[in-house]
Design an enzyme around this catalytic site. Structure first.
Site, PDB file in Angstrom:
ATOM      1  N   ASP A   1      10.327 -18.830 -11.118  1.00 16.68           N
ATOM      2  CA  ASP A   1      10.625 -17.558 -10.435  1.00 16.68           C
ATOM      3  C   ASP A   1      11.552 -16.663 -11.257  1.00 16.68           C
ATOM      4  OD1 ASP A   1       9.103 -17.821  -8.154  1.00 16.68           O
ATOM      5  OD2 ASP A   1      10.689 -18.752  -6.971  1.00 16.68           O
TER       6      ASP A   1
ATOM      7  N   ASP B   1      -3.806 -17.756  -5.937  1.00 15.88           N
ATOM      8  CA  ASP B   1      -2.722 -18.527  -6.563  1.00 15.88           C
ATOM      9  C   ASP B   1      -3.336 -19.681  -7.369  1.00 15.88           C
ATOM     10  OD1 ASP B   1       0.219 -18.046  -4.786  1.00 15.88           O
ATOM     11  OD2 ASP B   1      -1.670 -17.327  -3.961  1.00 15.88           O
TER      12      ASP B   1
ATOM     13  N   ILE C   1       1.051 -16.693  -8.876  1.00 19.02           N
ATOM     14  CA  ILE C   1       1.328 -15.456  -8.126  1.00 19.02           C
ATOM     15  C   ILE C   1       2.746 -15.584  -7.605  1.00 19.02           C
ATOM     16  CG2 ILE C   1       0.855 -14.013  -6.114  1.00 19.02           C
ATOM     17  CD1 ILE C   1      -2.023 -14.577  -6.331  1.00 19.02           C
ATOM     18  N   ASP C   2       3.624 -14.820  -8.190  1.00 21.85           N
ATOM     19  CA  ASP C   2       4.985 -14.765  -7.681  1.00 21.85           C
ATOM     20  C   ASP C   2       4.997 -13.643  -6.651  1.00 21.85           C
ATOM     21  OD1 ASP C   2       7.721 -15.051  -7.389  1.00 21.85           O
ATOM     22  OD2 ASP C   2       8.169 -13.690  -9.041  1.00 21.85           O
TER      23      ASP C   2
ATOM     24  N   SER D   1       8.685 -10.214  -5.696  1.00 21.28           N
ATOM     25  CA  SER D   1       8.383 -10.904  -6.963  1.00 21.28           C
ATOM     26  C   SER D   1       9.274 -10.498  -8.130  1.00 21.28           C
ATOM     27  CB  SER D   1       6.918 -10.690  -7.362  1.00 21.28           C
ATOM     28  OG  SER D   1       6.732  -9.447  -8.017  1.00 21.28           O
TER      29      SER D   1
ATOM     30  N   THR E   1       3.832 -14.188  -3.246  1.00 19.60           N
ATOM     31  CA  THR E   1       2.566 -14.297  -2.499  1.00 19.60           C
ATOM     32  C   THR E   1       2.629 -13.524  -1.169  1.00 19.60           C
ATOM     33  OG1 THR E   1       2.231 -16.455  -3.520  1.00 19.60           O
ATOM     34  CG2 THR E   1       0.849 -15.956  -1.627  1.00 19.60           C
TER      35      THR E   1
ATOM     36  N   GLU F   1       3.830 -23.745 -10.346  1.00 15.85           N
ATOM     37  CA  GLU F   1       4.167 -23.800  -8.925  1.00 15.85           C
ATOM     38  C   GLU F   1       3.145 -24.596  -8.118  1.00 15.85           C
ATOM     39  OE1 GLU F   1       4.980 -20.102  -6.883  1.00 15.85           O
ATOM     40  OE2 GLU F   1       5.433 -21.218  -5.056  1.00 15.85           O
TER      41      GLU F   1
HETATM   42  P1  AMP Z   1      10.914 -12.256  -3.527  1.00 13.04           P
HETATM   43  O1  AMP Z   1       9.672 -11.709  -4.080  1.00 13.04           O
HETATM   44  O2  AMP Z   1      12.132 -11.682  -4.125  1.00 13.04           O
HETATM   45  O3  AMP Z   1      10.913 -12.240  -2.033  1.00 13.04           O
HETATM   46  O4  AMP Z   1      10.952 -13.760  -4.021  1.00 13.04           O
HETATM   47  C1  AMP Z   1       9.857 -14.585  -3.914  1.00 13.04           C
HETATM   48  C2  AMP Z   1      10.345 -15.977  -4.119  1.00 13.04           C
HETATM   49  O5  AMP Z   1      11.300 -16.287  -3.123  1.00 13.04           O
HETATM   50  C3  AMP Z   1       9.302 -17.046  -3.966  1.00 13.04           C
HETATM   51  O6  AMP Z   1       8.716 -17.313  -5.198  1.00 13.04           O
HETATM   52  C4  AMP Z   1      10.055 -18.234  -3.424  1.00 13.04           C
HETATM   53  O7  AMP Z   1      10.239 -19.234  -4.402  1.00 13.04           O
HETATM   54  C5  AMP Z   1      11.412 -17.664  -3.056  1.00 13.04           C
HETATM   55  N1  AMP Z   1      11.882 -18.061  -1.711  1.00 13.04           N
HETATM   56  C6  AMP Z   1      11.184 -18.627  -0.721  1.00 13.04           C
HETATM   57  N2  AMP Z   1      11.985 -18.891   0.342  1.00 13.04           N
HETATM   58  C7  AMP Z   1      13.234 -18.476   0.002  1.00 13.04           C
HETATM   59  C8  AMP Z   1      14.510 -18.463   0.664  1.00 13.04           C
HETATM   60  N3  AMP Z   1      14.651 -18.934   1.903  1.00 13.04           N
HETATM   61  N4  AMP Z   1      15.566 -17.948   0.002  1.00 13.04           N
HETATM   62  C9  AMP Z   1      15.428 -17.447  -1.233  1.00 13.04           C
HETATM   63  N5  AMP Z   1      14.246 -17.424  -1.915  1.00 13.04           N
HETATM   64  C10 AMP Z   1      13.158 -17.929  -1.304  1.00 13.04           C
HETATM   65 MG    MG Z   2       7.314 -17.446  -6.973  1.00  9.80          MG
END
Ligand code: AMP
Ligand code: MG
Length: 342
Positions: A281, A61, A140-141, A251, A143, A84
């Protein structure tokens, strides 16, 4: 330059300039994605830490943000970058710092001073400007997906006021037409295209899939149920009469999948109504879907507002879908939204 004027006159050609930005952003994302790929295959427990909000962060990251910011510093030195990560944790952690610097030096194929790497990372901690141009980067979206050996994305976007003008997603583990590792990118008003992450393969236009009947829809959602409720997606799928199970990807690869026609509808329904969405994001992802013929809104059907902070203003969840079906999907989501997101 007018003949005989004797001095250079700046001629701004917005479309050409944005195309140039897109090319530069693609190069930056490529270089960063390369490092992430190498790091993902060799990651050990010593390469990651838990942040204050308990989300994970890895050496990749930090290295990815350093490389992207270095690239932007050279090409657009005056542009703020809202990213980020910050180098604060690295200043207190010599072991992690050493690993990050080694990764960056490996990517540059030359030694680099620690301070330089930290300064690049911290270039990404600019205040979000209220007006004008700036970049936003998620090095890194996803992670959590990266750590599981699954999907993640390197996301870079250039904004102006509240508009995303250029968006580039590097998705090292996403496959299209037998190509493993793709870039999906868009310039506002010019459509979306994809190209292989590796080599110099040509870019090709892409659009959301044409869907005749709702039961053919393919939904995509987060792998992590704490980020988006799987139960809510299932209920919405039932309401729409969707037959196939939802695809689960970490991501902004989800936005890329919709733009590539690998899925049709991206639903994000956070379990916590207090969750706020970061701009990095969504910025690149939202543009590549819109330019591919899709519509993107929050789960209540309101436009994503990139106009103010580091967070999307007053945003509850996300619905991305082909333009002609977007309203129908938002309507099908209304009960779930009322139940959990108001
Ligand atoms: P995903 O890949 O769809 O799981 O999304 C990843 C993103 O979810 C990360 O970049 C975080 O910013 C975000 N994230 C972290 N915690 C939460 C949460 N409790 N609710 C929703 N999004 C979150
Ligand atoms: Mg992210």
């Amino acid at each position: 330059m007018p003949a005989g004027s004797g001095e250079a006159v700046a001629v701004t050609v917005p479309e050409q300039e944005r195309r140039r930005e897109c090319e530069l952003a693609t190069s930056a994302v490529r270089r960063a994605a390369d490092v992430c790929r190498r790091a993902q295959s060799e990651l050990s427990a010593a390469d990651s830490r838990s942040k204050a909000d308990r989300s994970p962060v890895t050496i990749a990251d930090f290295a990815s943000q350093a490389l992207i910011c270095a690239w932007l510093e050279e090409a657009y030195p005056a542009d703020p970058v809202v990213g980020e990560e910050s180098a604060t944790a690295l200043r207190e952690d010599a072991d992690l710092r050493g690993r990050v610097v080694a990764l960056v030096a490996g990517a540059l194929a030359e030694p680099v001073a620690e301070e330089r790497v930290l300064a690049w990372i911290d270039r990404g901690t600019a205040e979000r400007p209220t007006r004008g141009r700036f970049w936003t980067v998620d090095p890194i979206d996803g992670t959590k997906g990266f750590l599981r050996g699954q999907q993640y994305a390197v996301a870079l976007a250039r904004l102006e006021d509240d508009r995303v003008e250029v968006g580039v997603l590097g998705c090292p583990r996403l496959e299209r037409d037998g190509t493993a590792g793709v870039i999906v990118r868009a310039v506002r008003g010019e459509g979306t295209e994809w190209l292989p992450l590796d080599g110099d393969g040509a870019s090709r236009p892409t659009s959301t899939r044409r869907v005749e009947n709702l039961d053919e829809l393919r939904l995509v959602e987060s792998v992590e149920p704490s980020h988006s409720s799987h139960r809510a997606t299932r209920r919405i799928a039932e309401r729409l009469g969707v037959r196939s199970p939802s695809l689960r990807l970490d991501s902004q690869a989800k936005y890329a999948a919709v733009a590539l026609g690998l899925a049709d509808v991206f639903l994000r329904l956070p379990g916590r109504s207090s969750w706020r969405e970061w701009i990095w994001d969504h910025a690149a992802g939202a543009l590549v879907v819109e330019e591919a013929g899709g519509a993107v809104s929050d789960a209540r059907g309101r436009p994503l507002d990139f106009g103010r902070g580091r967070w999307l203003t007053d945003c509850r969840g996300v619905v991305a879908a082909p333009r002609d079906l977007h309203r129908t999907v938002v309507a099908a989501a209304a009960d779930e939204v009322a139940r959990r997101l108001r």
